[in-house]
Structure formats: structure tokens, C-alpha cells
Write a protein that holds these residues in place. Sequence first.
Motif, PDB file in Angstrom:
ATOM      1  N   ASP A 126       1.379  12.808  -8.859  1.00  0.00           N
ATOM      2  CA  ASP A 126       0.172  13.082  -8.078  1.00  0.00           C
ATOM      3  C   ASP A 126       0.553  13.313  -6.617  1.00  0.00           C
ATOM      4  O   ASP A 126       0.520  12.396  -5.786  1.00  0.00           O
ATOM      5  N   LEU A 127       0.926  14.555  -6.303  1.00  0.00           N
ATOM      6  CA  LEU A 127       1.375  14.872  -4.950  1.00  0.00           C
ATOM      7  C   LEU A 127       0.241  14.919  -3.937  1.00  0.00           C
ATOM      8  O   LEU A 127       0.493  15.055  -2.732  1.00  0.00           O
ATOM      9  N   SER A 128      -0.999  14.786  -4.386  1.00  0.00           N
ATOM     10  CA  SER A 128      -2.124  14.813  -3.455  1.00  0.00           C
ATOM     11  C   SER A 128      -2.362  13.456  -2.791  1.00  0.00           C
ATOM     12  O   SER A 128      -3.135  13.362  -1.837  1.00  0.00           O
ATOM     13  N   ARG A 129      -1.741  12.420  -3.287  1.00  0.00           N
ATOM     14  CA  ARG A 129      -1.928  11.081  -2.726  1.00  0.00           C
ATOM     15  C   ARG A 129      -1.306  11.002  -1.336  1.00  0.00           C
ATOM     16  O   ARG A 129      -0.281  11.611  -1.058  1.00  0.00           O
ATOM     17  N   ARG A 130      -1.960  10.206  -0.458  1.00  0.00           N
ATOM     18  CA  ARG A 130      -1.456  10.003   0.898  1.00  0.00           C
ATOM     19  C   ARG A 130      -1.517   8.524   1.254  1.00  0.00           C
ATOM     20  O   ARG A 130      -2.361   7.775   0.736  1.00  0.00           O
ATOM     21  N   ARG A 173       4.466   5.204  -5.699  1.00  0.00           N
ATOM     22  CA  ARG A 173       4.553   5.204  -7.166  1.00  0.00           C
ATOM     23  C   ARG A 173       3.640   6.273  -7.769  1.00  0.00           C
ATOM     24  O   ARG A 173       4.018   6.934  -8.743  1.00  0.00           O
ATOM     25  N   GLU A 174       2.446   6.430  -7.212  1.00  0.00           N
ATOM     26  CA  GLU A 174       1.545   7.459  -7.721  1.00  0.00           C
ATOM     27  C   GLU A 174       2.102   8.858  -7.464  1.00  0.00           C
ATOM     28  O   GLU A 174       1.941   9.771  -8.297  1.00  0.00           O
ATOM     29  N   ILE A 175       2.760   9.029  -6.318  1.00  0.00           N
ATOM     30  CA  ILE A 175       3.364  10.335  -6.023  1.00  0.00           C
ATOM     31  C   ILE A 175       4.521  10.610  -6.973  1.00  0.00           C
ATOM     32  O   ILE A 175       4.699  11.737  -7.457  1.00  0.00           O
ATOM     33  N   ILE A 176       5.317   9.558  -7.271  1.00  0.00           N
ATOM     34  CA  ILE A 176       6.460   9.724  -8.177  1.00  0.00           C
ATOM     35  C   ILE A 176       5.994  10.154  -9.561  1.00  0.00           C
ATOM     36  O   ILE A 176       6.653  10.945 -10.242  1.00  0.00           O
ATOM     37  N   SER A 186       0.831  -1.205   0.000  1.00  0.00           N
ATOM     38  CA  SER A 186       0.000   0.000   0.000  1.00  0.00           C
ATOM     39  C   SER A 186       0.868   1.259   0.000  1.00  0.00           C
ATOM     40  O   SER A 186       0.603   2.218  -0.731  1.00  0.00           O
ATOM     41  N   ILE A 187       1.933   1.220   0.798  1.00  0.00           N
ATOM     42  CA  ILE A 187       2.871   2.353   0.818  1.00  0.00           C
ATOM     43  C   ILE A 187       3.568   2.485  -0.533  1.00  0.00           C
ATOM     44  O   ILE A 187       3.719   3.597  -1.066  1.00  0.00           O
ATOM     45  N   ASN A 188       3.980   1.346  -1.127  1.00  0.00           N
ATOM     46  CA  ASN A 188       4.653   1.381  -2.424  1.00  0.00           C
ATOM     47  C   ASN A 188       3.737   1.930  -3.514  1.00  0.00           C
ATOM     48  O   ASN A 188       4.169   2.714  -4.367  1.00  0.00           O
ATOM     49  N   ASP A 189       2.463   1.493  -3.512  1.00  0.00           N
ATOM     50  CA  ASP A 189       1.521   1.987  -4.524  1.00  0.00           C
ATOM     51  C   ASP A 189       1.354   3.501  -4.418  1.00  0.00           C
ATOM     52  O   ASP A 189       1.351   4.214  -5.437  1.00  0.00           O
TER      53      ASP A 189
END
Length: 436
Positions: free
Chosen positions: A186-190, A180-183, A174-177
Motif C-alpha cells: 500500500d504505497l499510498s500510506r503516509r 509495514r503497510e507500505i511493505i 506509528s512509523i513502523n505500522d
Amino acid sequence: MALFGTSVLLLLGFIHWSTAGYMVRQTDAAIEAEVVGLAERYDRTGLPGLTALISERMAREPNGPVIYLLADRRLHPLLGNLSRWPQGEEPRASWLSFRLEEDRGAAKKGHVARARLFKLEGGLNLLVGRDVHELEKIQQLIVSTLAWGLALTAVLALVGGALLSRGFLRRVESINDTCREIITGDLSRRIPVSGAQDDFDQLAGNLNDMLDRIEALMAGVRQVSDNIAHDLRTPLARLRNLLETLRGQTQEEHNRELLERAVSEADGLLTTFKALLRIGQVESGSRRAGFQEVDPAELLRDVIEFYEPLADEKEQHIETHLLSAPKLRGDRDLLFQAFANLLDNAIKYTPPQGRIWVALSGTRVIVADNGPGIPPEARDKVLQRFYRLEESRSTPGNGLGLALVAAVAQLHNARIRLEDNEPGLRVILNFPETSG
């Protein structure tokens, strides 16, 4: 599981040693007591008293577990409930272990016996022991129970470890997913928090706080950059229009030349701000919503057709190797711009009559040339905004071309790599099978 299983194995081994060993010691102690009693009778009454006591005890328990055998120096039986001396057991060791082969009842034939040898005066040999078949059965039962216990422990450890690992890996994945989305921009992902208040929740909370801070800083920097670009683009556009008007009204050749240069500089500034705004838009990830199926071969052919006249002016040859490739999912305009920037740079820095290669293999796009190339230590820096090599500062440009290519590559989850073409530069874009 291995550590837990080893611990249980050591524990079960200690249990076996303590239980089975205790029973063996008890048996040996009983045999020792029997031998001591017979030895005392022999010391007091001699051989007749000893034989009488043995006969009395055998008569009292004819099928009992106690074993007696009195033999001469040649091991010929004189008295006892064994018909002969145990095979292969020489009267040297104090303790003997053997199987009962004589007929002591069908149920006892083949049982394991343990005996103590006692030598008498006159070369006589006295063997006193016990049938330890029941002890052997109990030991086998203990071993079987411990083996089943170990197997059950291993199964439980395996199942428990699998469940724990599954939960652990699910949290890690879950942390990796999220990362990856932040990379991808998408900086809004938490990182999700389970609410268990465990170490993972504490880690997720700290990471989320850090991401909040980074997003705020990035938003501030992007906002400042966008504001500058927006605020300066309007007066620059007005300045350019005024210069165009003044150029149309000016008749003197010298003044017209100066105005032409001023208009050109204004166009360069407008192009720079436009590129900055486009990079900011790409990095924000907002263009991902408009992704569609794109044929990379067709797109590269359009780019090459657009830039061929510019290459012909410098007598450069563009060699193409466009193999059939799967379609990419992405933004066609941004991909066209990225490929165009790469080909434009290759044409710009390749000397006249040079060669340029454009290749497509699978989901890999390659643009190479035989120009001066880029030193290895500067290949990461040229992907940053406004970075230019010293030898390139005299040429037209703003240092944003490769920065836009890097931003488009990141938006499409592609990897960009700059290599030496010996001589020249080779730029490789590796797209995933399904971008976006």
C-alpha cells in the motif's frame, strides 16, 4: 532514569557532605577553642588554676553539652563531669568518639560524645569534649531527608521516563505500522504528523516526501508496463486470430507447420503480457479487498490433482504430506496460481522418473524436487521478473512464474525462501497465522 538518579545522588551527597561536614567542623572548632582556653589557664596558673576554671564552668552549666575530665597517668578521674575514663579509649589519639555511659541524666545516657585529648605535665590527661547527640540527630534528619528526596526523584524520574518513553515509542510504532503497510504494497500510506514541529515531524515529513517520490516513480513504471501490455495484447490477439484463420485456409503441410509455430509464439507472448498484468495487479494490493477464508490443504490437493497427469507423462512421483492446518485469509485464485507455478516449475525442471514433494505443516507450504536446483547466488534473482538461468533459456517459459509467486506471497504477508534440497530445490512459503 539511571543517569538522572545518579546525578541527583551525587548532588545530594555533596549537600550532605557540605552541611553535616560543616556542623562537625564547627563542633571540632568549639572544642579546640575550649582546649586552648584551658591550656592558657594551665600555663599561667598551673594545676590549681586549671581545676578552678573547670569547676567554675561545670558549676555554671551542670547539665550543659561540654564534657570535662581530668585524670592521672592511670586514667583515674580527678575532676570533671564524667565518672570514669571512656571504655576502650586509650590516651593515644588526639580525638576520641565514645558513648556516654555514666549517669549524666537519663536523657543523656547513651549519647554520642566527641572529645579532644590534651596531655599535661606530670602525666595528667585532660579530656575536653561535647555531647554531639543533637548534631547526630540533625545528621540523621539530613540523611533521611536526602533519602526521601532521592526516592521521590527516582519515582518522578521513573514516571517521567515512562511517559516520555511511551510517547516516543508511540511515535516510533506509528512509523513502523505505516512502514509495514507500505511493505505489504500500500504505497499510498503516509506517516502521520503530530503538528508539534519536532524532530519526529521533520523525519515524518522527509519520509513522506520520499514516499511521494517513490510512489510517483512506481506508478509511472507500472503505468508504462500496463500500457505496453494492454496496447500490445490487442494487436497480438488480432494477429493470432488472423493466423488461426490462415491456418484453416492453408492446405500445404509445410505452411501449416509454420503457422502452428507462429500461433504458438503468439500464445507465448499473450501469456507473458497476461502474467505481467496479473503481477502488476497483485503488487498494487487491489486484490486484498476480496480476501476470504481459504483451506490450504484443500487448495494444494486441487493443484496436485490438476498437475498429476503432467507428472505421470514424465513418470514422476508426487509425494504429499498435507497435515491439518489453520485456514488462511487470502485470495483463493492467486494462492492457487502461486502453488500451481511452484508445482509446474518442479515438474518442468525435474528429470523423468524424478520425485517431487508437496508438504503442508501449520501455515508453512513446502514444494521440493530432486532436479538440478538453483545456485545460492541466483535464488534472490529468480524472484525478479524475466530472470532466467542460462541453462533454462532453452526451455519454454518467460521468467515470470516465481516473480508471480513472490508477489502473491508479499500480498499475503508471507515469507518465501529458496533452499537446497540436496539435490534439487526446496521452496518454502511461511504464511502468518492470519494473512492480510
